[in-house]
Design a protein around this motif. Structure first.
Motif, PDB file in Angstrom:
ATOM      1  N   GLU A   1      38.808  39.071  34.883  1.00  0.00           N
ATOM      2  CA  GLU A   1      39.387  38.954  36.033  1.00  0.00           C
ATOM      3  C   GLU A   1      40.407  39.660  37.240  1.00  0.00           C
ATOM      4  O   GLU A   1      40.568  39.382  37.868  1.00  0.00           O
ATOM      5  CB  GLU A   1      38.866  37.022  36.530  1.00  0.00           C
ATOM      6  CG  GLU A   1      38.000  36.494  36.286  1.00  0.00           C
ATOM      7  CD  GLU A   1      37.970  35.101  36.999  1.00  0.00           C
ATOM      8  OE1 GLU A   1      37.872  34.829  37.791  1.00  0.00           O
ATOM      9  OE2 GLU A   1      37.817  33.977  35.372  1.00  0.00           O
TER      10      GLU A   1
ATOM     11  N   PRO B   1      43.739  39.756  47.009  1.00  0.00           N
ATOM     12  CA  PRO B   1      43.401  40.611  48.344  1.00  0.00           C
ATOM     13  C   PRO B   1      44.508  40.859  49.472  1.00  0.00           C
ATOM     14  O   PRO B   1      46.014  40.250  49.649  1.00  0.00           O
ATOM     15  CB  PRO B   1      43.109  39.512  48.697  1.00  0.00           C
ATOM     16  CG  PRO B   1      42.976  38.707  48.043  1.00  0.00           C
ATOM     17  CD  PRO B   1      43.932  38.762  46.934  1.00  0.00           C
TER      18      PRO B   1
ATOM     19  N   THR C   1      43.525  41.044  41.789  1.00  0.00           N
ATOM     20  CA  THR C   1      42.397  40.490  41.246  1.00  0.00           C
ATOM     21  C   THR C   1      41.890  39.868  42.983  1.00  0.00           C
ATOM     22  O   THR C   1      42.946  40.040  44.035  1.00  0.00           O
ATOM     23  CB  THR C   1      42.969  39.076  40.684  1.00  0.00           C
ATOM     24  OG1 THR C   1      42.087  38.447  40.492  1.00  0.00           O
ATOM     25  CG2 THR C   1      43.807  37.718  41.848  1.00  0.00           C
ATOM     26  N   SER C   2      40.352  39.433  42.952  1.00  0.00           N
ATOM     27  CA  SER C   2      40.131  39.022  44.269  1.00  0.00           C
ATOM     28  C   SER C   2      40.581  37.510  44.604  1.00  0.00           C
ATOM     29  O   SER C   2      41.244  36.835  45.557  1.00  0.00           O
ATOM     30  CB  SER C   2      39.003  38.353  44.285  1.00  0.00           C
ATOM     31  OG  SER C   2      38.176  37.946  43.304  1.00  0.00           O
ATOM     32  N   TRP C   3      41.372  36.550  43.544  1.00  0.00           N
ATOM     33  CA  TRP C   3      42.042  35.382  43.808  1.00  0.00           C
ATOM     34  C   TRP C   3      42.973  35.566  45.174  1.00  0.00           C
ATOM     35  O   TRP C   3      43.990  37.091  44.220  1.00  0.00           O
ATOM     36  CB  TRP C   3      42.463  34.871  42.344  1.00  0.00           C
ATOM     37  CG  TRP C   3      41.880  34.528  41.495  1.00  0.00           C
ATOM     38  CD1 TRP C   3      41.192  35.342  40.275  1.00  0.00           C
ATOM     39  CD2 TRP C   3      40.691  33.239  41.026  1.00  0.00           C
ATOM     40  NE1 TRP C   3      40.090  35.155  39.710  1.00  0.00           N
ATOM     41  CE2 TRP C   3      39.922  33.122  40.137  1.00  0.00           C
ATOM     42  CE3 TRP C   3      40.545  32.484  41.779  1.00  0.00           C
ATOM     43  CZ2 TRP C   3      39.053  32.681  39.190  1.00  0.00           C
ATOM     44  CZ3 TRP C   3      39.877  30.875  42.044  1.00  0.00           C
ATOM     45  CH2 TRP C   3      38.850  31.340  40.997  1.00  0.00           C
ATOM     46  N   THR C   4      43.522  34.110  45.492  1.00  0.00           N
ATOM     47  CA  THR C   4      44.298  35.020  46.803  1.00  0.00           C
ATOM     48  C   THR C   4      45.716  33.618  45.979  1.00  0.00           C
ATOM     49  O   THR C   4      45.270  33.091  45.122  1.00  0.00           O
ATOM     50  CB  THR C   4      43.857  33.959  48.031  1.00  0.00           C
ATOM     51  OG1 THR C   4      43.491  32.351  47.640  1.00  0.00           O
ATOM     52  CG2 THR C   4      42.966  34.689  48.387  1.00  0.00           C
TER      53      THR C   4
END
Length: 94
Positions: free
Chosen positions: A64, A27, A79-82
């Protein structure tokens, strides 16, 4: 980085020779890691560290990650992972 003009990779392009070394952006376009290798349907990402030293490998599903090629032909993924979320995942071991 504006990803709107980047070309999404096809399923046929999701192969080690295309993906290994690709930068992973989280993000807010934060660089959160890079692809180390593929493990079945998972992508092993090296998170943290410096130049690969001290990085923690974690595995996430290929679904993902949104792999794409930029204007220069370089492959990367978003990706939406931090970075913190990935660091909390279990370490991947082959």
């Amino acid at each position: 980085m504006d990803h709107t003009n980047h070309m999404r990779l096809t399923d046929a392009e999701l192969i080690p020779s295309e993906l290994e070394g690709a930068t992973i952006y989280g993000p807010d376009d934060e660089k959160i890691g890079s692809v180390d290798h593929l493990h079945g349907t998972q992508v092993v990402i090296d998170v943290g560290g410096f130049l690969g030293i001290g990085a923690k490998p974690v595995a996430v599903s290929t679904s993902e990650l949104d792999f794409m090629r930029d204007e220069d032909g370089d492959v990367h993924a978003v990706t939406s992972w931090t970075k913190d979320q990935l660091k909390k995942m279990p370490e991947h071991r082959d």
